[in-house]
Design a protein around this motif. Structure first.
Motif, PDB file in Angstrom:
ATOM      1  N   GLY A 145       5.120   3.887   2.230  1.00 18.02           N
ATOM      2  CA  GLY A 145       4.689   2.580   1.741  1.00 18.02           C
ATOM      3  C   GLY A 145       4.609   1.560   2.856  1.00 18.02           C
ATOM      4  N   PHE A 146       3.534   0.754   2.857  1.00 13.89           N
ATOM      5  CA  PHE A 146       3.312  -0.282   3.871  1.00 13.89           C
ATOM      6  C   PHE A 146       3.121  -1.622   3.175  1.00 13.89           C
ATOM      7  N   ALA A 173      -3.188   0.268  -3.627  1.00 16.55           N
ATOM      8  CA  ALA A 173      -2.590  -0.970  -3.143  1.00 16.55           C
ATOM      9  C   ALA A 173      -2.481  -1.982  -4.259  1.00 16.55           C
ATOM     10  N   GLY A 174      -1.441  -2.783  -4.174  1.00 17.12           N
ATOM     11  CA  GLY A 174      -1.268  -3.913  -5.078  1.00 17.12           C
ATOM     12  C   GLY A 174      -1.238  -5.192  -4.284  1.00 17.12           C
ATOM     13  N   ILE A 175      -1.766  -6.278  -4.846  1.00 20.17           N
ATOM     14  CA  ILE A 175      -1.901  -7.543  -4.121  1.00 20.17           C
ATOM     15  C   ILE A 175      -1.236  -8.658  -4.917  1.00 20.17           C
ATOM     16  N   ILE A 201      -9.295  -2.457   4.089  1.00 20.54           N
ATOM     17  CA  ILE A 201      -8.198  -1.482   4.173  1.00 20.54           C
ATOM     18  C   ILE A 201      -8.497  -0.247   3.337  1.00 20.54           C
ATOM     19  N   ALA A 202      -9.071  -0.464   2.134  1.00 17.34           N
ATOM     20  CA  ALA A 202      -9.431   0.679   1.285  1.00 17.34           C
ATOM     21  C   ALA A 202     -10.471   1.549   1.979  1.00 17.34           C
ATOM     22  N   GLY A 203     -11.341   0.931   2.770  1.00 14.03           N
ATOM     23  CA  GLY A 203     -12.371   1.683   3.476  1.00 14.03           C
ATOM     24  C   GLY A 203     -11.809   2.601   4.552  1.00 14.03           C
ATOM     25  N   LEU A 226       0.835  -1.203   0.000  1.00 15.42           N
ATOM     26  CA  LEU A 226       0.000   0.000   0.000  1.00 15.42           C
ATOM     27  C   LEU A 226       0.866   1.247   0.000  1.00 15.42           C
ATOM     28  N   ASP A 227       0.507   2.210  -0.829  1.00 13.41           N
ATOM     29  CA  ASP A 227       1.269   3.447  -0.926  1.00 13.41           C
ATOM     30  C   ASP A 227       0.308   4.627  -0.849  1.00 13.41           C
TER      31      ASP A 227
END
Length: 1024
Positions: free
Chosen positions: A676-677, A718-720, A697-699, A631-632
């Motif tokens: 960044g996390f 975020a990328g997964i 997380i997006a919420g 996540l950035d």
């Protein structure tokens, strides 16, 4: 038989009083030798001296031959009994810490003025004193049967009232003291005085009833019981402690030297008493004056030894003075008995020889030996022959000398044994310290408990203690917990009971530990079996000036003091433990800094990789999936500019806390880099579970973050990636999640993208291009294409735009929209941009040299190139090297560069205009241009972006925008060029709107230099 017994009664009573006098002197000398600097000790010593004067004078007055001598000694005794009550009250005031009262001058006046008056009445004034005594010679000796006149009544009032006041002060001190030991001390002294006073009253009554007046007066000094009680309390409860001594490596150190001098002083004092006993009480006829004079001389030598070692001016020469006194005492004592050739006293120097054995050098022994030989030689010369009669007096003297000699010998033997034991203990201590220090050299957080438990066990065995424990405070020092405990087999464990004990409920001495002080806590009881934890010695364990805990020992002993060397060893052990804690803290700090983020407290990249690898190993065994989310935060630099670094740090902490609360405890959240996390999701059964967490997380970013009382809305992408389909190593999973995050950023804000094979192929392709781009210049793969710009009024070519192309050996021609972003990401934009500028300017100059009419060559400048502080000087150098006139070079700047409010931008544009260059704003209308800003910029032309030109034939809004831009440019005195014109309809619209110039496929596509040269030859060029 009865008459003979009655005849010696005076001597018996006199001898008993003489013994009591000696006991008083012993009590006082012992206490003052313990610590002469303590005021209460000195007052007690003075009290005992006056009691000795009292009892000694009574002893003398009882058995003298005539009334005049008895009257003399009675007056001398008044010096003792007149001052006793005042000195006793003074002692009680000091003992009970009445410091404020003792600072008043009038208290001393009240205490000692009555004593001075009574001394004058009963002792100093002959005329008044003779009226106070009625001396009668009885079978018990000389007694005083005085009438109760006014002075006797006043004395009794003074005597009993002062004693009553002192005992009341003592009782109040003991009753209201919070210290149990103070209560016991006060109680013991009160018992002693009660016995003394009751005995005095009883004997007074019995004496009157049974006609034992003489016997009553002979025991008038019943205060012996009270003084004995005071002395015992000092011995038992240590009213004043002996100061600790620094043990040297020699037998006769400072402490032992003081003791030996005290013993020597005691020997001479004992000798004075022995002289009186053997020469006055035993023989039938004796010269009292001679006996007392010699005893006084011995007393004087004893006191001079005390003065020599205590007087500050004499400290430097005390050893020489005392040796001189000892050396002179040998001939003085020997010559006292020279008339009978000193038959018994000759042996007394052996006592001094025994004492001299413990000195650190031979000077004392040599001095005593010389004095002995010279004295005996003189005795031989003066009294070569003598007839000696051995009588009872000689036997008493011999017994006394043997007693003194044995007493001194025991003391010397004690010194040797004590020193041998100290040496052995020192060797053990040194060995233990060495082993302890060596063992703790490699201490760490893993083996600390094992090593500390080992050395607690060894310390317990070494000190013969009941229990040893290491206790630590919590962070705020509100509670104590026992971490390690060692105990004897017959002692029950208390470790479980000593966990999380509140400091308020702990013993009082814990406050001393918190203050970083060593604690000696002696819990005295009357029966040893009733005090299992008799002595507690606790040493703080402190590191970095902070007390972390303490090392405590519970010892069962009858001693009131521990060996100072043991105490030193315990402190060394505590210090080593403290050093070990500092070392462990440093290791923990290093580990924390190595594995955790300092701002958020989250695991860092290194620890996250380790946990992710562990999770992969676990997933391989249980067949579960692992989700990795990268996540950035979007535009975090803007956030920092708005809130400052402190505010942005607080925001990152809030984000990290919310992320941790959004996942399970078995998952892991990491601050991977600046904003960044990385998040690891363990034990996922399906992809949907990962997406569900991603939605949660997006919420988080739909709600405001409160920083310094203000609301801030931020977005994140975020990328997964998912194990095992997106990788089977931590590095690969993180890389693919990062790739997916970059893809999410391309879609906008607050998005997340699941990694896929398509995304990975795109990245693979991009990486390949990036790698090849590094070699494109060296391999001559870059090309410059040219596209003419047509004047709508004349239809002639007025300028040519230089456009970058990449002739890839495998992929063919690659357009600038691909090349430029890659070049900016890799930092190649500067060398590529310089190459394009040089190539375009050189080509334009070549065309001019070929006789073709001159045209402007337009070259795009990237933001990175424009921020180069050497840009103006590079332009000067370029124009000079290519010999191209400045008016034939046009620089195209993107709108986002031109509208920047920095004064730096305006300054650079002014510098370029001064060179004579033509300035154009490219892609106009795509950003948020400020009209007030636009009028300040030194520019020549506006270039309308292709997206507006595409829609002018169908979209009225695009027509309005284009029309507005053209009118705006005209009003500002700027030229207008339309980019991307491809149809006749577009050309017609632009002509109607009076657009100056167009560029597009309708006229020409971008072409190589050779084709452009051919076009220029065929067309008639529009002149400047």
């Amino acid at each position: 038989m009865k008459g003979a017994f009655v005849g010696i009664l005076p001597l018996i009573f006199s001898f008993l009083f003489f013994i009591i006098c000696g006991m008083y002197m012993f009590f006082g000398a012992y206490i003052v030798s313990v610590n002469s600097k303590e005021k209460s000790n000195r007052i007690f010593f003075v009290l005992c001296i006056f009691l000795s004067v009292w009892t000694f004078s009574l002893a003398m007055s009882i058995s003298v031959a005539d009334i005049e001598t008895c009257f003399f000694w009675r007056r001398v005794s008044a010096l003792g009994w007149c001052t006793f009550a005042g000195i006793l009250l003074h002692f009680f005031l000091i003992l009970t810490n009445k410091r404020r009262l003792l600072q008043k001058w009038w208290i001393y006046f009240l205490i000692y003025t009555p004593a001075a008056v009574f001394i004058y009445i009963f002792a100093l004034s002959h005329d008044l004193a003779i009226l106070q005594y009625n001396l009668i010679n009885t079978p018990f000796g000389w007694m005083n049967k005085a009438e109760n006149n006014i002075w006797n009544v006043l004395y009794y009032i003074y005597y009993y009232s002062f004693i009553a006041i002192g005992l009341t002060v003592l009782w109040h001190w003991g009753e209201y003291s919070g210290d149990k030991r103070n209560k016991q001390q006060a109680r013991l002294i009160l018992y002693g005085f009660s016995i003394s006073l009751i005995s005095g009253f009883m004997l007074q009554i019995l004496g009157d009833e049974l006609f034992l007046t003489g016997a009553t007066q002979k025991v008038s000094n019943v205060m012996f019981v009270a003084i004995l009680a005071m002395f015992y309390s000092i011995k038992k409860y240590k009213l004043v402690r002996m100061p600790p001594l620094n043990m040297d490596e020699v037998i006769l150190n400072k402490g032992n030297r003081t003791k030996i001098y005290n013993y020597l002083s005691g020997c001479f004092i004992a000798g004075s008493f022995l002289n009186i006993v053997s020469r006055y009480f035993i023989p039938e006829q004796a010269d009292l004056i001679t006996i007392l004079s010699f005893s006084g001389l011995l007393l004087a030598i004893g006191f001079m030894i005390q003065i020599a070692q205590r007087a500050e001016p004499l400290k430097k020469y005390q050893n020489y003075i005392i040796m001189a006194l000892i050396g002179l005492s040998i001939p003085v004592i020997t010559f006292e008995f020279i008339n009978i050739a000193s038959p018994t006293i000759w042996a007394f120097p052996f006592i001094l020889i025994i004492v001299a054995l413990v000195y650190n050098n031979r000077i004392a022994l040599v001095g005593i030996t010389v004095s002995i030989f010279l004295t005996q030689i003189l005795v031989f010369i003066i009294k070569p022959q003598a007839i000696v009669e051995i009588n009872s007096s000689a036997y008493v003297a011999r017994i006394g000398l043997f007693g003194i000699g044995v007493w001194v010998a025991f003391f010397v033997n004690k010194l040797y044994v004590q020193r041998l034991k100290q040496n052995a203990d020192q060797l053990k201590i040194q060995k233990m310290i060495s082993e302890f220090s060596t063992d703790f050299l490699n201490v760490n957080a893993i083996n600390f408990e094992e090593k500390s438990a080992k050395w607690l066990r060894k310390s317990g065995a070494f000190f013969n203690i009941d229990r040893a424990c290491i206790c630590f405070f919590n962070d705020d020092k509100s509670s104590i917990s026992c971490q390690q405990e060692w105990r004897n087999e017959d002692v029950a464990s208390q470790k479980a009971e000593r966990q999380e004990i509140p400091v308020e409920a702990a013993p009082e001495w814990i406050e001393s530990i918190i203050a970083n002080k060593v604690v000696h806590n002696f819990n005295r009881g009357d029966i040893l079996d009733e005090r299992p934890n008799d002595v507690i010695i606790a040493i703080p364990i402190s590191s970095k000036v902070e007390v972390r805990g303490f090392l405590a020992f519970e010892i069962k002993t009858e001693k009131d003091e521990l060996n100072p060397e043991y105490e030193g060893l315990l402190e060394i052990i505590a210090n080593i433990l403290a050093d070990a804690l500092v070392k462990i803290d440093a290791e923990n700090e290093i580990n924390y800094r190595a594995y955790y983020d300092q701002l958020t407290g989250l695991p860092n990249r290194l620890l996250f990789n380790d946990r992710l690898n562990q999770g992969i190993e676990s997933a391989q065994q249980n067949g579960k999936m692992i989700g990795v989310i990268y996540l950035d935060i979007d535009s975090f630099r803007t956030v920092t500019d708005m809130m400052g670094h402190e505010g942005s740090d607080k925001l990152l902490v809030q984000v990290s806390q919310k992320l941790v609360r959004s996942v399970k405890k078995t998952d892991a959240v990491c601050r991977f880099e600046g904003d960044g996390f990385a998040i690891m999701l363990n034990n996922m059964a399906r992809d949907k579970e990962v997406l569900k967490v991603a939605d949660r997380i997006a919420g988080l970013f739909k709600h405001a973050f409160i920083v310094n009382g203000q609301e801030f809305y931020i977005s994140a992408n975020a990328g997964i990636s998912i194990y095992p389909k997106d990788g089977d190593t931590a590095e690969e999973l993180i890389k693919n999640a990062d790739i997916a995050m970059c893809k999410a950023k391309e879609k906008g804000k607050n998005n997340y993208v699941l990694c896929s094979s398509t995304i990975k192929e795109e990245v693979k392709f991009k990486n390949k291009l990036t790698s090849n781009l590094y070699h494109a210049l060296d391999n001559h793969e870059l090309r410059v294409y040219y596209q003419p710009q047509i004047c709508l009024t004349t239809g002639k070519i007025v300028a040519v735009e230089a456009l970058l192309r990449w002739q890839h050996p495998e992929l063919g021609i690659i357009p600038p929209k691909v090349i430029i972003p890659l070049a900016e990401q890799t930092g190649l934009i500067n060398p590529i941009g310089e190459w394009v500028l040089t190539t375009a300017c050189s080509q334009n100059k070549t065309w001019q040299d070929m006789g073709l009419p001159p045209v402007r060559i337009a070259v795009n400048i990237s933001a990175t190139q424009f921020r180069n502080p050497l840009l103006i000087s590079q332009m000067k150098k370029l124009l000079k090297e290519t010999d191209l006139k400045p008016r034939y070079l046009e620089l195209e700047l993107t709108e986002n560069i031109a509208i920047n409010k920095s004064s730096y931008i305006v300054g650079v544009l002014n510098g370029l205009k001064k060179l004579g260059l033509y300035i154009s704003i490219d892609d106009f209308g795509t950003e948020y241009s400020s009209l007030s800003r636009l009028k300040l910029l030194p520019m020549d032309q506006i270039k309308i972006d292709k997206q507006f030109i595409d829609g002018i034939t169908e979209n009225e809004k695009d027509q309005a925008i284009v029309n507005t831009i053209i009118l705006l440019a005209k009003n500002l005195g700027l030229s207008v060029i339309a980019e991307g014109a491809e149809t006749q309809e577009q050309i017609d619209f632009l002509k109607v709107q009076q657009c100056d110039t167009v560029q597009g496929f309708f006229y020409y596509k971008p072409m190589p230099a050779a084709e452009m040269e051919a076009v220029l030859r065929q067309k008639k060029l529009h002149p400047d």
